[in-house]
Scaffold this motif. Structure first.
Motif, PDB file in Angstrom:
ATOM      1  N   VAL A   1     -67.800 -29.403 -17.392  1.00  0.00           N
ATOM      2  CA  VAL A   1     -66.508 -29.172 -16.746  1.00  0.00           C
ATOM      3  C   VAL A   1     -66.589 -29.698 -15.316  1.00  0.00           C
ATOM      4  O   VAL A   1     -67.634 -29.621 -14.662  1.00  0.00           O
ATOM      5  CB  VAL A   1     -66.122 -27.683 -16.732  1.00  0.00           C
ATOM      6  CG1 VAL A   1     -65.868 -27.184 -18.136  1.00  0.00           C
ATOM      7  CG2 VAL A   1     -67.186 -26.832 -16.057  1.00  0.00           C
ATOM      8  N   GLY A   2     -65.464 -30.248 -14.838  1.00  0.00           N
ATOM      9  CA  GLY A   2     -65.379 -30.711 -13.461  1.00  0.00           C
ATOM     10  C   GLY A   2     -64.996 -29.561 -12.552  1.00  0.00           C
ATOM     11  O   GLY A   2     -64.252 -28.664 -12.951  1.00  0.00           O
ATOM     12  N   THR A   3     -65.494 -29.580 -11.303  1.00  0.00           N
ATOM     13  CA  THR A   3     -65.264 -28.461 -10.394  1.00  0.00           C
ATOM     14  C   THR A   3     -64.868 -28.949  -9.007  1.00  0.00           C
ATOM     15  O   THR A   3     -65.476 -29.873  -8.466  1.00  0.00           O
ATOM     16  CB  THR A   3     -66.530 -27.590 -10.288  1.00  0.00           C
ATOM     17  OG1 THR A   3     -66.973 -27.229 -11.596  1.00  0.00           O
ATOM     18  CG2 THR A   3     -66.249 -26.325  -9.503  1.00  0.00           C
ATOM     19  N   LEU A   4     -63.838 -28.300  -8.449  1.00  0.00           N
ATOM     20  CA  LEU A   4     -63.337 -28.617  -7.121  1.00  0.00           C
ATOM     21  C   LEU A   4     -63.347 -27.363  -6.249  1.00  0.00           C
ATOM     22  O   LEU A   4     -63.081 -26.262  -6.737  1.00  0.00           O
ATOM     23  CB  LEU A   4     -61.897 -29.137  -7.197  1.00  0.00           C
ATOM     24  CG  LEU A   4     -61.635 -30.428  -7.973  1.00  0.00           C
ATOM     25  CD1 LEU A   4     -60.138 -30.615  -8.175  1.00  0.00           C
ATOM     26  CD2 LEU A   4     -62.219 -31.621  -7.227  1.00  0.00           C
ATOM     27  N   VAL A   5     -63.631 -27.537  -4.960  1.00  0.00           N
ATOM     28  CA  VAL A   5     -63.559 -26.445  -3.995  1.00  0.00           C
ATOM     29  C   VAL A   5     -62.544 -26.832  -2.924  1.00  0.00           C
ATOM     30  O   VAL A   5     -62.651 -27.897  -2.311  1.00  0.00           O
ATOM     31  CB  VAL A   5     -64.923 -26.188  -3.316  1.00  0.00           C
ATOM     32  CG1 VAL A   5     -64.804 -25.042  -2.306  1.00  0.00           C
ATOM     33  CG2 VAL A   5     -65.979 -25.864  -4.349  1.00  0.00           C
ATOM     34  N   LYS A   6     -61.551 -25.986  -2.705  1.00  0.00           N
ATOM     35  CA  LYS A   6     -60.536 -26.274  -1.693  1.00  0.00           C
ATOM     36  C   LYS A   6     -61.151 -26.188  -0.305  1.00  0.00           C
ATOM     37  O   LYS A   6     -61.753 -25.184   0.059  1.00  0.00           O
ATOM     38  CB  LYS A   6     -59.369 -25.290  -1.809  1.00  0.00           C
ATOM     39  CG  LYS A   6     -58.148 -25.685  -0.987  1.00  0.00           C
ATOM     40  CD  LYS A   6     -56.979 -24.758  -1.280  1.00  0.00           C
ATOM     41  CE  LYS A   6     -55.726 -25.193  -0.546  1.00  0.00           C
ATOM     42  NZ  LYS A   6     -54.569 -24.318  -0.857  1.00  0.00           N
TER      43      LYS A   6
ATOM     44  N   THR B   1     -64.822 -38.034 -25.407  1.00  0.00           N
ATOM     45  CA  THR B   1     -64.203 -39.360 -25.581  1.00  0.00           C
ATOM     46  C   THR B   1     -62.812 -39.360 -24.951  1.00  0.00           C
ATOM     47  O   THR B   1     -62.288 -38.325 -24.521  1.00  0.00           O
ATOM     48  CB  THR B   1     -64.068 -39.715 -27.070  1.00  0.00           C
ATOM     49  OG1 THR B   1     -63.274 -38.703 -27.720  1.00  0.00           O
ATOM     50  CG2 THR B   1     -65.423 -39.815 -27.749  1.00  0.00           C
ATOM     51  N   GLY B   2     -62.202 -40.548 -24.933  1.00  0.00           N
ATOM     52  CA  GLY B   2     -60.812 -40.687 -24.539  1.00  0.00           C
ATOM     53  C   GLY B   2     -60.499 -40.190 -23.142  1.00  0.00           C
ATOM     54  O   GLY B   2     -61.286 -40.332 -22.205  1.00  0.00           O
ATOM     55  N   LYS B   3     -59.314 -39.576 -22.989  1.00  0.00           N
ATOM     56  CA  LYS B   3     -58.861 -39.087 -21.683  1.00  0.00           C
ATOM     57  C   LYS B   3     -59.814 -38.052 -21.105  1.00  0.00           C
ATOM     58  O   LYS B   3     -60.008 -37.988 -19.891  1.00  0.00           O
ATOM     59  CB  LYS B   3     -57.461 -38.492 -21.803  1.00  0.00           C
ATOM     60  CG  LYS B   3     -56.359 -39.498 -22.084  1.00  0.00           C
ATOM     61  CD  LYS B   3     -55.007 -38.802 -22.109  1.00  0.00           C
ATOM     62  CE  LYS B   3     -53.877 -39.794 -22.321  1.00  0.00           C
ATOM     63  NZ  LYS B   3     -52.548 -39.124 -22.323  1.00  0.00           N
ATOM     64  N   HIS B   4     -60.386 -37.241 -21.980  1.00  0.00           N
ATOM     65  CA  HIS B   4     -61.313 -36.208 -21.516  1.00  0.00           C
ATOM     66  C   HIS B   4     -62.515 -36.860 -20.830  1.00  0.00           C
ATOM     67  O   HIS B   4     -62.921 -36.443 -19.736  1.00  0.00           O
ATOM     68  CB  HIS B   4     -61.760 -35.349 -22.701  1.00  0.00           C
ATOM     69  CG  HIS B   4     -62.289 -34.010 -22.305  1.00  0.00           C
ATOM     70  ND1 HIS B   4     -61.638 -32.834 -22.572  1.00  0.00           N
ATOM     71  CD2 HIS B   4     -63.416 -33.648 -21.640  1.00  0.00           C
ATOM     72  CE1 HIS B   4     -62.335 -31.806 -22.104  1.00  0.00           C
ATOM     73  NE2 HIS B   4     -63.425 -32.289 -21.547  1.00  0.00           N
ATOM     74  N   ARG B   5     -63.068 -37.891 -21.433  1.00  0.00           N
ATOM     75  CA  ARG B   5     -64.224 -38.579 -20.861  1.00  0.00           C
ATOM     76  C   ARG B   5     -63.846 -39.290 -19.565  1.00  0.00           C
ATOM     77  O   ARG B   5     -64.615 -39.278 -18.578  1.00  0.00           O
ATOM     78  CB  ARG B   5     -64.792 -39.581 -21.872  1.00  0.00           C
ATOM     79  CG  ARG B   5     -65.942 -40.443 -21.343  1.00  0.00           C
ATOM     80  CD  ARG B   5     -67.146 -39.580 -20.942  1.00  0.00           C
ATOM     81  NE  ARG B   5     -68.176 -40.356 -20.293  1.00  0.00           N
ATOM     82  CZ  ARG B   5     -69.245 -40.879 -20.928  1.00  0.00           C
ATOM     83  NH1 ARG B   5     -69.381 -40.704 -22.230  1.00  0.00           N
ATOM     84  NH2 ARG B   5     -70.137 -41.561 -20.271  1.00  0.00           N
ATOM     85  N   VAL B   6     -62.664 -39.904 -19.521  1.00  0.00           N
ATOM     86  CA  VAL B   6     -62.210 -40.585 -18.310  1.00  0.00           C
ATOM     87  C   VAL B   6     -62.145 -39.606 -17.144  1.00  0.00           C
ATOM     88  O   VAL B   6     -62.591 -39.900 -16.029  1.00  0.00           O
ATOM     89  CB  VAL B   6     -60.833 -41.247 -18.536  1.00  0.00           C
ATOM     90  CG1 VAL B   6     -60.252 -41.755 -17.219  1.00  0.00           C
ATOM     91  CG2 VAL B   6     -60.954 -42.397 -19.531  1.00  0.00           C
ATOM     92  N   ALA B   7     -61.601 -38.415 -17.399  1.00  0.00           N
ATOM     93  CA  ALA B   7     -61.486 -37.405 -16.346  1.00  0.00           C
ATOM     94  C   ALA B   7     -62.858 -36.907 -15.900  1.00  0.00           C
ATOM     95  O   ALA B   7     -63.125 -36.758 -14.701  1.00  0.00           O
ATOM     96  CB  ALA B   7     -60.627 -36.245 -16.836  1.00  0.00           C
ATOM     97  N   LEU B   8     -63.745 -36.645 -16.856  1.00  0.00           N
ATOM     98  CA  LEU B   8     -65.080 -36.160 -16.496  1.00  0.00           C
ATOM     99  C   LEU B   8     -65.854 -37.214 -15.711  1.00  0.00           C
ATOM    100  O   LEU B   8     -66.592 -36.887 -14.775  1.00  0.00           O
ATOM    101  CB  LEU B   8     -65.855 -35.758 -17.752  1.00  0.00           C
ATOM    102  CG  LEU B   8     -65.339 -34.522 -18.503  1.00  0.00           C
ATOM    103  CD1 LEU B   8     -66.209 -34.241 -19.721  1.00  0.00           C
ATOM    104  CD2 LEU B   8     -65.298 -33.295 -17.593  1.00  0.00           C
TER     105      LEU B   8
END
Length: 317
Positions: A119-124, A13-20
């Motif tokens: 969890v969100g994942t990024l690759v440079k 919920t909340g900010k966590h959900r917005v980011a995901l």
């Protein structure tokens, strides 16, 4: 284990959900660091600038992680699959596996694994100046062993990978001829169906238009410029809107598209054609072996090497 992405997201919920949600919506895209910072400032923080793992103070769960392929860290290469899923073996914070739980970020990932929180994942993908990341999307922490967290990415249809996709050999073996009785009296219906299939195969209008522009209206392998014979080929199969990215496409003559889709033709990391042994037996195509692709003038439109690698692995060529 959570069977689908929506079920996993519903636990947040909340900010966590917005980011995901941001990670899910931008899956497959290349995003600049400045855009990531801007969203974080205006909506919800996405990453920790100082650390690879971001665990918000407001949550028991880690929210995201960043990896650098072929960098100074022991993280392993991302394993891409044709269904849009992926796997990443990410080394914990703290070089000593026995001291894993001394770091709040590691504890946050363990909590994600325990409760199946994505969890969100990024690759440079681009260094300074103009740092940019590829958004892998969302995944589940499925394992920790010897300091490595295993993150299993959700497929484009929202499922967790649990079975190997059919390889090219199986696809060719099961794509046999139509066993229905041919009826010439249905000629008009058949023609309409055939035209509809061609239209669908050419891809959605915006995707095809983008590839036609990027490749100057020519097949990137044969140089064919007959527009009606050209098709928008997905490197990784279309399974959602994010698949419609010019870097996930090739502009191909129709017969070359068929070879590509059947895994009889692949593209190397050097952007050269490699044919399967079957295709090499046909004099019509043997001259394409090792041929250099005609690439777009704009380097940002080059086909994704990761996607091409995934296609080669699937094709077994």
């Amino acid at each position: 284990m959570v069977a689908d992405l929506e079920g996993a997201l519903s636990k947040t919920t909340g900010k966590h959900r917005v980011a995901l949600d941001w990670f899910n919506e931008h899956k497959g895209e290349i995003i600049t660091w400045s855009d990531i910072q801007e969203f974080s400032a205006d909506h919800s923080r996405l990453v920790n600038q100082a650390k690879g793992i971001y665990k918000p103070k407001y949550s028991d769960y880690s929210l995201s992680l960043r990896t650098i392929q072929n960098g100074p860290y022991p993280d392993k290469d991302v394993e891409y699959r044709s269904d849009g899923s992926w796997a990443l073996h990410y080394f914990q914070e703290n070089q000593n596996p026995d001291q894993r739980d001394r770091e709040a970020t590691n504890r946050g990932l363990m909590k994600c694994m325990e409760d199946q929180i994505p969890v969100g994942t990024l690759v440079k993908r681009k260094p300074k100046p103009g740092v940019a990341y590829q958004v892998l999307g969302l995944g589940l922490v499925t394992k920790w062993e010897d300091g490595f967290f295993t993150i299993e990415g959700f497929s484009d249809t929202g499922g967790v990978h649990d079975a190997e996709q059919p390889d090219a050999t199986r696809l060719r073996a099961t794509s046999g001829t139509n066993t229905e009785t041919f009826d010439a009296r249905n000629d008009q219906d058949l023609r309409e169906k055939a035209l509809a299939q061609v239209a669908r195969r050419r891809g959605q209008a915006t995707f095809r238009a983008a590839l036609l522009e990027a490749y100057g209206g020519k097949c990137c392998i044969t140089g064919c410029a007959l527009k009606d014979a050209l098709e928008a080929a997905h490197i990784i199969p279309y399974l959602g809107e994010h698949s419609q990215h010019v870097q996930n496409g090739l502009l191909l003559r129709a017969d070359i598209h068929t070879l590509f889709d059947l895994g009889l033709l692949v593209i190397t990391d050097g952007y050269r054609v490699k044919l399967s042994p079957i295709a090499l037996e046909d004099d019509s195509y043997v001259n394409l072996e090792n041929k250099q692709l005609e690439l777009p003038n704009d380097q940002t439109h080059y086909p994704s090497l990761d996607a091409l690698g995934c296609h080669r692995k699937w094709a077994g060529v």
